[in-house]
Motif scaffolding. Structure first.
Motif, PDB file in Angstrom:
ATOM      1  N   TYR A 158       0.865  -1.173   0.000  1.00 38.11           N
ATOM      2  CA  TYR A 158       0.000   0.000   0.000  1.00 38.11           C
ATOM      3  C   TYR A 158       0.900   1.221   0.000  1.00 38.11           C
ATOM      4  CZ  TYR A 158      -3.700  -3.115   1.699  1.00 38.11           C
ATOM      5  OH  TYR A 158      -4.618  -4.131   1.844  1.00 38.11           O
ATOM      6  N   ALA A 218       3.136   0.409   3.342  1.00 35.93           N
ATOM      7  CA  ALA A 218       2.987  -0.770   4.193  1.00 35.93           C
ATOM      8  C   ALA A 218       2.765  -1.979   3.299  1.00 35.93           C
ATOM      9  CB  ALA A 218       1.813  -0.597   5.152  1.00 35.93           C
ATOM     10  N   ALA A 226      -0.918  -1.050   8.514  1.00 39.97           N
ATOM     11  CA  ALA A 226      -1.340  -0.061   7.524  1.00 39.97           C
ATOM     12  C   ALA A 226      -2.522   0.749   8.039  1.00 39.97           C
ATOM     13  CB  ALA A 226      -1.706  -0.753   6.212  1.00 39.97           C
TER      14      ALA A 226
END
Length: 88
Positions: free
Chosen positions: A63, A71, A79
């Motif tokens: 991400y 993350a 995250a």
């Protein structure tokens, strides 16, 4: 299924998993972008918002969000916690 279609489906699956986690932390969200390729996450009280993308990275997925946020998709808790700290 084409490779591109497969990537889009995997991306949406990762973003949907993150959406459930951020919602559990009191954040709002919606899918955005072409083919729902982004996750818009909002802090309802602060009105802060940011966009998250899930992207292939090495042998897995990550991400990414503005300000250098990153993350691994396998660590949803971290995250979502990072996003909650930024938006609340």
């Amino acid at each position: 299924m084409s490779v591109v279609g497969g990537i889009a489906e995997v991306r949406r699956r990762h973003l949907a998993a993150l959406a459930r986690e951020v919602e559990a932390r009191g954040l709002a969200w919606r899918f955005a972008g072409p083919e729902e390729s982004l996750l818009a996450v909002y802090g309802p009280r602060t009105r802060r918002r940011l966009m998250v993308v899930a992207t292939p990275a090495g042998d897995g997925w990550s991400y990414l969000w503005p300000g250098g946020g990153m993350a691994d998709v396998t660590d949803l808790t971290a995250a979502a916690d990072q996003l909650a700290r930024l938006l609340t």
